[in-house]
Each structure stands twice: as C-alpha cells, then as structure tokens.
Design a protein around this motif. Structure first.
Motif, PDB file in Angstrom:
ATOM      1  N   GLU A 174       0.826  -1.212   0.000  1.00  0.00           N
ATOM      2  CA  GLU A 174       0.000   0.000   0.000  1.00  0.00           C
ATOM      3  C   GLU A 174       0.861   1.263   0.000  1.00  0.00           C
ATOM      4  N   PRO A 175       1.671   1.447  -1.038  1.00  0.00           N
ATOM      5  CA  PRO A 175       2.616   2.567  -1.066  1.00  0.00           C
ATOM      6  C   PRO A 175       1.955   3.935  -1.140  1.00  0.00           C
ATOM      7  N   CYS A 176       0.689   3.987  -1.525  1.00  0.00           N
ATOM      8  CA  CYS A 176       0.032   5.290  -1.693  1.00  0.00           C
ATOM      9  C   CYS A 176      -0.936   5.621  -0.561  1.00  0.00           C
ATOM     10  N   ALA A 177      -0.912   4.830   0.509  1.00  0.00           N
ATOM     11  CA  ALA A 177      -1.793   5.110   1.641  1.00  0.00           C
ATOM     12  C   ALA A 177      -1.527   6.508   2.177  1.00  0.00           C
ATOM     13  N   GLY A 178      -2.579   7.307   2.261  1.00  0.00           N
ATOM     14  CA  GLY A 178      -2.455   8.657   2.787  1.00  0.00           C
ATOM     15  C   GLY A 178      -2.070   9.715   1.785  1.00  0.00           C
ATOM     16  N   LEU A 179      -1.805   9.323   0.533  1.00  0.00           N
ATOM     17  CA  LEU A 179      -1.448  10.300  -0.495  1.00  0.00           C
ATOM     18  C   LEU A 179      -2.692  10.745  -1.247  1.00  0.00           C
ATOM     19  N   ASP A 180      -2.657  11.956  -1.783  1.00  0.00           N
ATOM     20  CA  ASP A 180      -3.848  12.457  -2.477  1.00  0.00           C
ATOM     21  C   ASP A 180      -3.994  11.781  -3.840  1.00  0.00           C
ATOM     22  N   PRO A 181      -5.189  11.849  -4.445  1.00  0.00           N
ATOM     23  CA  PRO A 181      -5.463  11.102  -5.681  1.00  0.00           C
ATOM     24  C   PRO A 181      -4.520  11.429  -6.833  1.00  0.00           C
ATOM     25  N   ALA A 182      -4.124  12.690  -6.995  1.00  0.00           N
ATOM     26  CA  ALA A 182      -3.243  13.055  -8.100  1.00  0.00           C
ATOM     27  C   ALA A 182      -1.868  12.422  -7.937  1.00  0.00           C
ATOM     28  N   ILE A 183      -1.328  12.464  -6.725  1.00  0.00           N
ATOM     29  CA  ILE A 183      -0.020  11.861  -6.466  1.00  0.00           C
ATOM     30  C   ILE A 183      -0.105  10.348  -6.596  1.00  0.00           C
ATOM     31  N   THR A 184      -1.226   9.780  -6.148  1.00  0.00           N
ATOM     32  CA  THR A 184      -1.431   8.331  -6.268  1.00  0.00           C
ATOM     33  C   THR A 184      -1.424   7.900  -7.727  1.00  0.00           C
ATOM     34  N   ALA A 185      -2.159   8.622  -8.575  1.00  0.00           N
ATOM     35  CA  ALA A 185      -2.203   8.282  -9.999  1.00  0.00           C
ATOM     36  C   ALA A 185      -0.818   8.388 -10.626  1.00  0.00           C
ATOM     37  N   GLU A 186      -0.065   9.413 -10.236  1.00  0.00           N
ATOM     38  CA  GLU A 186       1.292   9.602 -10.756  1.00  0.00           C
ATOM     39  C   GLU A 186       2.200   8.451 -10.316  1.00  0.00           C
ATOM     40  N   PHE A 187       2.032   8.011  -9.071  1.00  0.00           N
ATOM     41  CA  PHE A 187       2.874   6.936  -8.537  1.00  0.00           C
ATOM     42  C   PHE A 187       2.606   5.622  -9.276  1.00  0.00           C
ATOM     43  N   TYR A 188       1.326   5.312  -9.514  1.00  0.00           N
ATOM     44  CA  TYR A 188       1.004   4.076 -10.232  1.00  0.00           C
ATOM     45  C   TYR A 188       1.546   4.102 -11.655  1.00  0.00           C
ATOM     46  N   SER A 189       1.489   5.244 -12.289  1.00  0.00           N
ATOM     47  CA  SER A 189       2.061   5.383 -13.628  1.00  0.00           C
ATOM     48  C   SER A 189       3.567   5.156 -13.596  1.00  0.00           C
ATOM     49  N   LEU A 190       4.214   5.663 -12.545  1.00  0.00           N
ATOM     50  CA  LEU A 190       5.654   5.478 -12.385  1.00  0.00           C
ATOM     51  C   LEU A 190       5.999   3.997 -12.202  1.00  0.00           C
ATOM     52  N   ILE A 191       5.224   3.292 -11.392  1.00  0.00           N
ATOM     53  CA  ILE A 191       5.450   1.856 -11.188  1.00  0.00           C
ATOM     54  C   ILE A 191       5.240   1.098 -12.496  1.00  0.00           C
ATOM     55  N   ASP A 192       4.255   1.515 -13.274  1.00  0.00           N
ATOM     56  CA  ASP A 192       4.024   0.888 -14.582  1.00  0.00           C
ATOM     57  C   ASP A 192       5.234   1.078 -15.493  1.00  0.00           C
ATOM     58  N   HIS A 193       5.817   2.261 -15.467  1.00  0.00           N
ATOM     59  CA  HIS A 193       7.026   2.533 -16.262  1.00  0.00           C
ATOM     60  C   HIS A 193       8.181   1.637 -15.814  1.00  0.00           C
ATOM     61  N   ILE A 194       8.347   1.507 -14.507  1.00  0.00           N
ATOM     62  CA  ILE A 194       9.413   0.663 -13.968  1.00  0.00           C
ATOM     63  C   ILE A 194       9.209  -0.786 -14.401  1.00  0.00           C
ATOM     64  N   ASN A 195       7.965  -1.225 -14.402  1.00  0.00           N
ATOM     65  CA  ASN A 195       7.656  -2.590 -14.832  1.00  0.00           C
ATOM     66  C   ASN A 195       7.941  -2.794 -16.319  1.00  0.00           C
ATOM     67  N   LYS A 196       7.451  -1.888 -17.137  1.00  0.00           N
ATOM     68  CA  LYS A 196       7.557  -2.074 -18.592  1.00  0.00           C
ATOM     69  C   LYS A 196       8.929  -1.693 -19.146  1.00  0.00           C
ATOM     70  N   GLU A 197       9.503  -0.602 -18.658  1.00  0.00           N
ATOM     71  CA  GLU A 197      10.752  -0.112 -19.228  1.00  0.00           C
ATOM     72  C   GLU A 197      11.990  -0.688 -18.540  1.00  0.00           C
ATOM     73  N   GLN A 198      11.899  -0.945 -17.242  1.00  0.00           N
ATOM     74  CA  GLN A 198      13.037  -1.488 -16.512  1.00  0.00           C
ATOM     75  C   GLN A 198      12.971  -3.012 -16.370  1.00  0.00           C
ATOM     76  N   GLY A 199      11.811  -3.598 -16.696  1.00  0.00           N
ATOM     77  CA  GLY A 199      11.656  -5.050 -16.619  1.00  0.00           C
ATOM     78  C   GLY A 199      11.567  -5.586 -15.203  1.00  0.00           C
ATOM     79  N   VAL A 200      11.168  -4.740 -14.240  1.00  0.00           N
ATOM     80  CA  VAL A 200      11.056  -5.163 -12.846  1.00  0.00           C
ATOM     81  C   VAL A 200       9.671  -5.772 -12.613  1.00  0.00           C
ATOM     82  N   THR A 201       9.626  -6.964 -12.062  1.00  0.00           N
ATOM     83  CA  THR A 201       8.363  -7.593 -11.701  1.00  0.00           C
ATOM     84  C   THR A 201       7.807  -6.898 -10.463  1.00  0.00           C
TER      85      THR A 201
END
Length: 236
Positions: A159-186
């Motif tokens: 739950e890395p986004c617990a307590g964060l506002d919706p805009a920051i949460t959406a940005e964080f999930y997009s960042l994790i998606d980038h790490i998954n797709k571009e960096q190949g991290v599971t």
C-alpha cells in the motif's frame, strides 16, 4: 518463469490466535505487474509481510526463486519527524547496504547507482534536503529510489500510496508501470486503489483471508461484470 510461489500459506497471530491468512496460494511470473486487493482486514498486508519475512508463517511455504539481493520491499509510508537528520541522498544510499558490508561505507559504484535512481525518479534536486521536510509524495519517491538503486528483479510494495492524495497516487502508479515495462522489474503490490489496479495490473489477486480470485486482468473484468460491480463496492 515463476519467480515467487505462495503455497498453502496460513498466518495465525500467536497472541490472540487470530487467523489473518488461511491457505493462500498463488504464483508470480517474471515480468508481471501483480496486485493483491481486498477489504480492510482481509489479510493482504499480513500475507506480504509473511512473504518478505516480517511476519512468521504458521504453515505452508513461500518459495523464492530469486536471491534476497534481487528483491526489494517498500512498506507503507511512515511519518518521519521534521528534524530527522538524514538527507535524501543518505536515505537512498542505504538501499545499497549488504549484510556483509559495514555501514556507512559505500563504493563509487554504489553512489553512481543511487544518483541514477534519484535521477530516474526526478528527485536529484532534493538530494541535500532532509527527508523529514519533504511532502508525502516526495518521501515515497525517495523510499522507492532506495528500493530501486540495487536494481531488483522483484519489487514488493505494501500500500505505497496510503495517505497520499489522488493526483499523487495516480502519478505513482504510472511510475510503477514505467518501472515494470521499461526497466523489466516484476511488481507485487498490495493496494486498495481499485481504479488504478484495473488500469495497470496484469495479474490480480483478491484476498479475504484466503485467495478468492487469482487471474489476469481480462478474467477479473469478466468476474466483475458477472457480479454487477460488486467488487468495486467492497474493495476499499
């Protein structure tokens, strides 16, 4: 390739004999963006703590195909006092610690990887700031940089986004998606942000003490359609 298998795992708290997780089983394949969802008290965070060794497993097995050095864990954000003396750079560098190495010795390569992680997460300009003076979203980027600087193959997040506002949460999930797709991290993430999970996750696991659903994104959407949106109403 299966890199993590949870096999018939149960967790019973010894103090009050409460069953937190019961006979949970699933597999995580290399390259997945997997999310564990469920209502409060469903056992999802306890299960992840059991996977990373923070909570003892009562029965069953967690089978890791990767070495400990290839895994990274990011817990829920905690409140850091404003006078906490560590700088962003110092916090990120702690991600390079190894069991056989004496703190605070870091090699030139360690410092290079820490700098690259800060650059990737757009926090290089915060390197000399005290982490206690940062916003919640900035702190979480710092802690993510600490987890990523050792270049893990599996990133586990609780739950890395617990307590964060919706805009920051959406940005964080997009960042994790980038790490998954571009960096190949599971990715294996515990989340209550169902809208973000449905947008990004390739593998969804629903907990209610045990695993009630384990499948890919399309199977999840079919299940929700059959239930008339029931899960949208209960996973909070």
């Amino acid at each position: 390739m299966t890199i993590l298998e949870v096999k018939d795992v149960s967790v019973i708290y010894s103090d009050d004999k409460r069953v937190a997780v019961e006979h949970a089983s699933f597999k995580i394949e290399a390259g997945e963006y997997a999310c564990i969802i469920g209502s409060n008290g469903s056992g999802k965070s306890t299960l992840v703590k059991g996977i990373v060794g923070l909570v003892p497993i009562t029965s069953g097995q967690v089978i890791h195909q990767l070495s400990p050095e290839q895994n990274a864990y990011l817990s829920q954000i905690t409140e850091i006092e404003r006078d906490f003396p560590a700088t962003v750079r110092e916090v990120v560098l702690t991600g390079m610690q190894r069991s056989a190495r004496r703190f605070p010795f870091y090699t030139r390569e360690d410092k290079k990887k820490a700098a690259e992680a800060m650059e990737m997460l757009s926090i290089s300009d915060l390197a000399d700031y005290r982490i206690g003076n940062l916003s919640g979203g900035q702190k979480q980027r710092v802690l993510l940089a600490r987890a990523l600087c050792r270049e893990p193959k599996l990133l586990i997040l609780d739950e890395p986004c617990a307590g964060l506002d919706p805009a920051i949460t959406a940005e964080f999930y997009s960042l994790i998606d980038h790490i998954n797709k571009e960096q190949g991290v599971t990715i294996l993430m515990v989340s209550h942000d169902l809208d973000q999970v449905e947008q990004y996750a390739s593998h969804i696991i629903m907990m209610n003490q045990t695993v009630e659903f384990d499948g890919d994104h399309d199977a999840w959407c079919r299940r929700c359609a059959e239930e008339g949106g029931h899960y949208h109403d209960t996973v909070n």
